[in-house]
Design an enzyme around this catalytic site. Structure first.
Site, PDB file in Angstrom:
ATOM      1  N   HIS A  76     -26.847   1.952  21.137  1.00 13.23           N
ATOM      2  CA  HIS A  76     -26.178   0.928  21.943  1.00 13.23           C
ATOM      3  C   HIS A  76     -26.188  -0.435  21.259  1.00 13.23           C
ATOM      4  CE1 HIS A  76     -24.970   2.906  25.728  1.00 13.23           C
ATOM      5  NE2 HIS A  76     -25.802   3.825  25.275  1.00 13.23           N
ATOM      6  N   HIS A 186     -33.269   8.179  23.231  1.00 14.81           N
ATOM      7  CA  HIS A 186     -31.859   8.558  23.118  1.00 14.81           C
ATOM      8  C   HIS A 186     -31.390   9.630  24.101  1.00 14.81           C
ATOM      9  CE1 HIS A 186     -27.941   8.744  21.322  1.00 14.81           C
ATOM     10  NE2 HIS A 186     -28.111   9.940  20.778  1.00 14.81           N
TER      11      HIS A 186
END
Length: 221
Positions: A76, A186
């Site tokens: 991100h 993740h």
């Protein structure tokens, strides 16, 4: 910037690992309070994805500048970097689809400035000495041999470090060579999972309200 940053043993306090925070600053503060985290002695290692999907993303990104906080790059952060530095287009749309709307709370210029500065403090990997052993940390998936991260030509493996899910999809328990343990995030799981010597600690704080934070010594137990 080097792919990996190494840390000597913390002789003054404790070390902790925390899963994907995703803009949940208040949850992080609560987790730190529960373990009586001492900012003058303890260290906090973050598996990345400080931002997106949470309204407190700016505050979380600012953690990169704290002397007790040590993060790695998550997918991100890289989505945001591409969007903010390439401008409008496919990269911007992809970031917005994946939770980047918080940028409008602060302004594009301000977020770009702090993100670019924060990334200077976020290598792709970290290695921490704990009780004579070594724990590695990347956001998504480590290489099969930890020593590969020290090679100058390992740039071809960066995508796996930030985006990879092959190991967990295959439930691969093969040990990562030349490291005692590795901590990653993740992939959102119901509860922390260990495959071989790789520990998955993303429990989906932004959607479940559960942010996993563990003492580094537990990783080695």
């Amino acid at each position: 910037m080097s792919l990996i940053t190494k840390h000597e043993a913390n002789t003054k306090g404790r070390d902790f690992f925390v899963g994907d925070i995703h803009g949940q600053y208040a949850l992080l503060m609560e987790a730190m309070a529960r373990v009586e985290f001492d900012k003058t002695r303890d260290r906090l290692f973050s598996v990345g994805d400080l931002i997106d999907r949470g309204s407190e993303s700016f505050e979380c990104l600012s953690l990169a500048f704290e002397p007790w906080f040590y993060g790695v790059r998550g997918n991100h952060e890289m989505l945001a970097y591409d969007a903010l530095n390439e401008g409008a287009g496919q990269a911007w749309d992809l970031w917005q689809i994946n939770g980047g709307s918080w940028v409008y709370l602060h302004g594009v210029h301000e977020v770009r400035t702090i993100l670019n500065a924060a990334l200077e403090h976020q290598p792709y990997a970290r290695e921490v000495e704990v009780e004579g052993k070594h724990i590695g940390m990347v956001h998504a998936e480590p290489p099969h041999d930890w020593h590969l991260l020290q090679l100058e030509d390992h740039s071809a493996g960066l995508e796996s470090l930030v985006w990879g899910r092959k190991r967990i999809r295959q439930m691969d328990t093969t040990l990562v060579a030349n490291i005692d343990a590795v901590v990653v995030g993740h992939t959102i799981l119901e509860q922390p999972e260990t495959l071989g010597n790789v520990h998955y600690i993303d429990t989906g704080a932004f959607c479940t309200g559960r942010l996993t934070m563990i003492d580094a010594r537990e990783v080695l137990s």
